[in-house]
Each structure stands twice: as C-alpha cells, then as structure tokens.
Motif scaffolding. Structure first.
Motif, PDB file in Angstrom:
ATOM      1  N   UNK A  60       0.820  -1.210   0.000  1.00  0.00           N
ATOM      2  CA  UNK A  60       0.000   0.000   0.000  1.00  0.00           C
ATOM      3  C   UNK A  60       0.855   1.262   0.000  1.00  0.00           C
ATOM      4  N   UNK A  61       1.736   1.410   0.989  1.00  0.00           N
ATOM      5  CA  UNK A  61       2.542   2.632   1.052  1.00  0.00           C
ATOM      6  C   UNK A  61       3.507   2.712  -0.131  1.00  0.00           C
ATOM      7  N   UNK A  62       4.071   1.577  -0.535  1.00  0.00           N
ATOM      8  CA  UNK A  62       5.001   1.548  -1.659  1.00  0.00           C
ATOM      9  C   UNK A  62       4.297   1.991  -2.942  1.00  0.00           C
ATOM     10  N   UNK A  63       3.110   1.433  -3.196  1.00  0.00           N
ATOM     11  CA  UNK A  63       2.400   1.777  -4.431  1.00  0.00           C
ATOM     12  C   UNK A  63       1.835   3.192  -4.368  1.00  0.00           C
ATOM     13  N   UNK A  64       1.361   3.630  -3.197  1.00  0.00           N
ATOM     14  CA  UNK A  64       0.863   5.003  -3.076  1.00  0.00           C
ATOM     15  C   UNK A  64       1.985   5.998  -3.369  1.00  0.00           C
ATOM     16  N   UNK A  65       3.184   5.681  -2.941  1.00  0.00           N
ATOM     17  CA  UNK A  65       4.319   6.568  -3.206  1.00  0.00           C
ATOM     18  C   UNK A  65       4.549   6.681  -4.721  1.00  0.00           C
ATOM     19  N   UNK A 120      -4.023  15.843   3.392  1.00  0.00           N
ATOM     20  CA  UNK A 120      -5.449  15.694   3.719  1.00  0.00           C
ATOM     21  C   UNK A 120      -6.053  14.517   2.954  1.00  0.00           C
ATOM     22  N   UNK A 121      -5.775  14.439   1.667  1.00  0.00           N
ATOM     23  CA  UNK A 121      -6.341  13.365   0.851  1.00  0.00           C
ATOM     24  C   UNK A 121      -5.857  12.000   1.345  1.00  0.00           C
ATOM     25  N   UNK A 122      -4.561  11.887   1.591  1.00  0.00           N
ATOM     26  CA  UNK A 122      -4.025  10.599   2.038  1.00  0.00           C
ATOM     27  C   UNK A 122      -4.537  10.219   3.428  1.00  0.00           C
ATOM     28  N   UNK A 129      -2.196   6.186   7.790  1.00  0.00           N
ATOM     29  CA  UNK A 129      -1.696   6.685   9.069  1.00  0.00           C
ATOM     30  C   UNK A 129      -0.637   7.755   8.789  1.00  0.00           C
ATOM     31  N   UNK A 130      -0.387   8.597   9.790  1.00  0.00           N
ATOM     32  CA  UNK A 130       0.614   9.668   9.657  1.00  0.00           C
ATOM     33  C   UNK A 130       1.958   9.097   9.202  1.00  0.00           C
ATOM     34  N   UNK A 131       2.355   7.989   9.803  1.00  0.00           N
ATOM     35  CA  UNK A 131       3.646   7.361   9.464  1.00  0.00           C
ATOM     36  C   UNK A 131       3.673   6.898   8.006  1.00  0.00           C
ATOM     37  N   UNK A 132       2.537   6.352   7.526  1.00  0.00           N
ATOM     38  CA  UNK A 132       2.463   5.908   6.135  1.00  0.00           C
ATOM     39  C   UNK A 132       2.522   7.092   5.180  1.00  0.00           C
TER      40      UNK A 132
END
Length: 161
Positions: A60-65, A120-122, A129-132
């Motif tokens: 999730x975080x990898x692909x969102x980046x 805000x969107x994320x 989460x804030x960390x993500x």
C-alpha cells in the motif's frame, strides 16, 4: 519469496484497490483520462520494480508513493492549473451528503497548495496513518503532522468564508 509469487500478490492488491488508486490519482490530476493514465503508468512502474520490494505487507505505502510521484510528475509536465468540472465533482458524491457541501469541500481542497492537499487526501480519503503518509511523501512524521494541522486550519478558514 519468488518473483512470480510477489507479482501475483501485487496484481491481486491492485485489483482489490483499483477504485482507491483511481480516486487518489484523480484528486491530484483532476481529469478522468489523466487519472487513468497515472494509474496505468504507476502499475507499469510498480510491476517493473516489484522484485525490489522485500515485504508484500508494504504494497500500500510503496504503491501510493509511486502513484503520488507519477501524479506529481504529470502535474509538473503540465505546469498549469486544472479546473474541475461538475461531472468529476459529482463522481466524488457518495449520495450520503449534501452535494453543495461536497462541492464546497472539493473547491476548498483544490485551493490548498499541493503538499497540504496531499496530506489531507491521504489521511482522510485514503485512510493512511501519519507514518504511512510520511513514507509516501518522503517527509518526516513531524512535517506531516504540521502540514495536516495547517491544512485543516486553512480548510476551516476557507469553508467559513
């Protein structure tokens, strides 16, 4: 874990979350066709580098980046402001809220600088989460917290006006 197995897990992840990916891209590029292009290009980039991902738990975080960076690349190439048409705004409407409030919120979001809108969107639309968010945007956690606080303050002011 073999490359074929991780690729299959990634494809499964993308298929299960395609609406979220599209909505995130659309929140940046404000155009249906561009959002589809961003998602497609992001999937291509991800599949071509999926073997570098050590832990599938971070899809999730990898692909969102990748998705955020691809969206920002497109915006940089365009270097112009995109006006959202009513059809796109109505696409965000889930039918449970007053449509006027949705449009006002979308306009207020669009008026935020991109680094504040991203947070805000994320956080609230993609439920990261804030960390993500810090990982996706390649910032430290305190910067994300500050931007979130400032962006909510700006939104409050804009919505009250």
């Amino acid at each position: 874990m073999g490359k074929c197995n991780i690729e299959k897990q990634f494809v499964d992840y993308v298929m299960e979350n395609k609406e979220n990916h599209y909505r995130l891209a659309l929140s940046y590029v404000k155009n249906v066709d561009d959002a589809l292009d961003v998602v497609q290009e992001s999937i291509y980039k991800a599949i071509s580098t999926v073997d570098t991902l050590k832990n599938p738990g971070y899809f999730k975080t990898w692909f969102y980046k990748i998705l955020v960076n691809t969206s920002l690349d497109l915006l940089r190439k365009r270097k112009k402001l995109v006006v959202v048409d009513d059809e796109v705004l109505l696409g965000f409407d889930s039918g449970t809220f007053d449509n006027c409030e949705d449009i006002d919120l979308q306009k207020a979001l669009d008026n935020l600088p991109v680094q504040y809108r991203s947070v805000v969107v994320l956080r609230f639309f993609e439920d990261l989460k804030i960390e993500e968010i810090a990982v996706v945007l390649d910032e430290n956690v305190n910067t994300i917290k500050t931007r979130l606080y400032k962006s909510l303050k700006m939104l409050r002011i804009e919505m009250n006006d």
